[in-house]
Design an enzyme around this catalytic site. Structure first.
Site, PDB file in Angstrom:
ATOM      1  N   HIS A   1     -50.334  11.533  96.888  1.00  0.00           N
ATOM      2  CA  HIS A   1     -49.449  10.512  96.311  1.00  0.00           C
ATOM      3  C   HIS A   1     -50.281   9.437  95.599  1.00  0.00           C
ATOM      4  O   HIS A   1     -49.931   8.988  94.496  1.00  0.00           O
ATOM      5  CB  HIS A   1     -48.605   9.887  97.419  1.00  0.00           C
ATOM      6  CG  HIS A   1     -47.474   9.036  96.913  1.00  0.00           C
ATOM      7  ND1 HIS A   1     -46.434   9.534  96.155  1.00  0.00           N
ATOM      8  CD2 HIS A   1     -47.217   7.705  97.056  1.00  0.00           C
ATOM      9  CE1 HIS A   1     -45.595   8.561  95.851  1.00  0.00           C
ATOM     10  NE2 HIS A   1     -46.049   7.441  96.376  1.00  0.00           N
TER      11      HIS A   1
ATOM     12  N   GLU B   1     -67.109   5.780 104.676  1.00  0.00           N
ATOM     13  CA  GLU B   1     -67.274   4.496 103.996  1.00  0.00           C
ATOM     14  C   GLU B   1     -68.538   4.461 103.145  1.00  0.00           C
ATOM     15  O   GLU B   1     -68.516   4.006 101.993  1.00  0.00           O
ATOM     16  CB  GLU B   1     -67.297   3.369 105.042  1.00  0.00           C
ATOM     17  CG  GLU B   1     -67.690   2.003 104.502  1.00  0.00           C
ATOM     18  CD  GLU B   1     -66.719   1.428 103.473  1.00  0.00           C
ATOM     19  OE1 GLU B   1     -67.014   0.352 102.927  1.00  0.00           O
ATOM     20  OE2 GLU B   1     -65.679   2.064 103.191  1.00  0.00           O
TER      21      GLU B   1
ATOM     22  N   HIS C   1     -40.955  -1.242  97.467  1.00  0.00           N
ATOM     23  CA  HIS C   1     -41.742  -0.233  96.765  1.00  0.00           C
ATOM     24  C   HIS C   1     -40.899   0.992  96.429  1.00  0.00           C
ATOM     25  O   HIS C   1     -40.919   1.476  95.295  1.00  0.00           O
ATOM     26  CB  HIS C   1     -42.941   0.171  97.619  1.00  0.00           C
ATOM     27  CG  HIS C   1     -43.762   1.285  97.033  1.00  0.00           C
ATOM     28  ND1 HIS C   1     -44.392   1.191  95.812  1.00  0.00           N
ATOM     29  CD2 HIS C   1     -44.061   2.531  97.500  1.00  0.00           C
ATOM     30  CE1 HIS C   1     -45.032   2.303  95.554  1.00  0.00           C
ATOM     31  NE2 HIS C   1     -44.839   3.139  96.553  1.00  0.00           N
TER      32      HIS C   1
ATOM     33  N   HIS D   1     -68.326   6.611 100.030  1.00  0.00           N
ATOM     34  CA  HIS D   1     -67.529   5.879  99.044  1.00  0.00           C
ATOM     35  C   HIS D   1     -68.385   4.852  98.306  1.00  0.00           C
ATOM     36  O   HIS D   1     -68.308   4.716  97.079  1.00  0.00           O
ATOM     37  CB  HIS D   1     -66.355   5.190  99.750  1.00  0.00           C
ATOM     38  CG  HIS D   1     -65.495   4.384  98.837  1.00  0.00           C
ATOM     39  ND1 HIS D   1     -65.313   3.029  98.978  1.00  0.00           N
ATOM     40  CD2 HIS D   1     -64.763   4.737  97.744  1.00  0.00           C
ATOM     41  CE1 HIS D   1     -64.522   2.583  98.022  1.00  0.00           C
ATOM     42  NE2 HIS D   1     -64.164   3.594  97.262  1.00  0.00           N
TER      43      HIS D   1
END
Length: 354
Positions: free
Chosen positions: A328, A98, A270, A101
């Site tokens: 992805h 975290e 989706h 990031h």
């Protein structure tokens, strides 16, 4: 703490700045945008990794970690939380994911702020208005606010999804800023190709938002087979709860637990809309291949579309392995990048201005 965080963010930006300064590129400003674009793309992928490893609350406060600038200084608090709940959202590893990031985000913010400063400083000698760079700076500020709310509002799905979409819009605008530093195309593009490109970009963003909604609601495995969904072509759907936007993670709008049928709906929509996106983008890429200067980009769109199909199906069949899920997400960002390049190239064409 804030000063320490600012220093860390600048230190993370030192290497990309060195790449710009020591580059042989004559247009250093263009190089700065290119490096920022590259880092932003990496940040989006790392953000997906952060989300997919459930590290979004690795540090449960913001902007620091337990009031400190790095997990080293907050090690005792993090370790205590991990000992209390070893599989919970706060662990040493997740805290580092975290915070890295956040450090990367700060470095990108610093580079964009530098771009804006240069754009205004040289506004009288540069051919372009500084307002695009300024818009990017404003968007980064808004993105930072959503990053904070992601933590303070405990991964509320709509906040996390907007955070993702804003990141992709920033990526797209950086593509626009980077490409306008190059000579414009003189190709005369077909009417159909020119007018379908913006639609393709909007439809792609819609699909990414739907994918973000799947991810933020942890609905990736709600359907365990493909092309059927739990053995059915159209499973029992629950739109009443699936797309209530303002609600807590795992809860309905009224505060009850979110029914599994809602997760199935989120997943099914989706994957179904993906075929609309696939058909439209493939057709646009087919049209783009007819022009020499958009053929390579169009081939790239087709290749990434195929990758998205493979990784999307593989995510289901292999029960959501991390590497494939991250790939992805990276594919979605790459499609946004490629379509942004195509849109700019076609829209800025000199031949199309007559």
């Amino acid at each position: 703490m804030l000063i320490q965080l600012a220093i860390i963010g600048i230190l993370f930006a030192v290497i990309p700045l060195a790449v710009v300064l020591f580059s042989k590129e004559q247009n250093k400003y263009k190089k700065l945008i290119a490096v920022t674009l590259f880092l932003t793309f990496d940040l989006i992928i790392f953000g997906a990794f952060t989300r997919l490893t459930d590290s979004g609350l690795g540090c449960p406060d913001w902007p620091g970690c337990y009031g400190e600038a790095n997990p080293f200084q907050a090690h005792s608090e993090i370790k205590a939380a991990e000992t209390l709940l070893p599989t919970g959202p706060v662990t040493v590893a997740k805290a580092w994911v975290e915070m890295i990031h956040r450090y990367l985000a700060m470095s990108v913010g610093f580079l964009i702020m530098l771009q804006m400063g240069i754009a205004w400083w040289k506004r009288k000698t540069r051919p372009f208005s500084p307002w695009l760079a300024t818009s990017l700076f404003v968007l980064v500020g808004i993105q930072g606010a959503f990053g904070a709310w992601t933590v303070t509002m405990k991964l509320q799905p709509i906040i996390v999804t907007i955070h993702l979409i804003l990141a992709l819009i920033i990526l797209s605008l950086l593509v626009w800023a980077w490409q306008r530093e190059s000579p414009r195309s003189t190709t005369k593009y077909s009417f159909k190709f020119r007018n379908l490109l913006p639609l393709a970009f909007i439809v792609l963003l819609m699909q990414v938002a739907l994918g973000g909604w799947v991810s933020t609601n942890y609905a990736a495995l709600a359907c365990h087979d493909y092309p059927l969904c739990n053995g059915e072509v159209v499973p029992q759907l629950d739109f009443e709860h699936a797309y209530v936007l303002w609600r807590e993670l795992g809860r309905t709008g009224s505060g009850d637990f979110l029914p599994f049928s809602a997760l199935i709906t989120i997943h099914w929509v989706h994957r179904t809309f993906a075929w609309v996106v696939f058909a439209l983008l493939a057709y646009v890429a087919y049209l783009g291949r007819k022009h020499a200067d958009t053929k390579t980009l169009s081939n790239g769109v087709l290749a990434v579309l195929l990758m998205q199909l493979i990784t999307g199906v593989a995510t289901i069949y292999f029960s959501w392995p991390l590497a494939i899920a991250v790939l992805h997400n990276a594919g979605a960002a790459l499609l946004v990048l490629l379509l942004s390049m195509l849109n700019y190239r076609v829209r800025s064409s000199v031949a199309n201005e007559s």
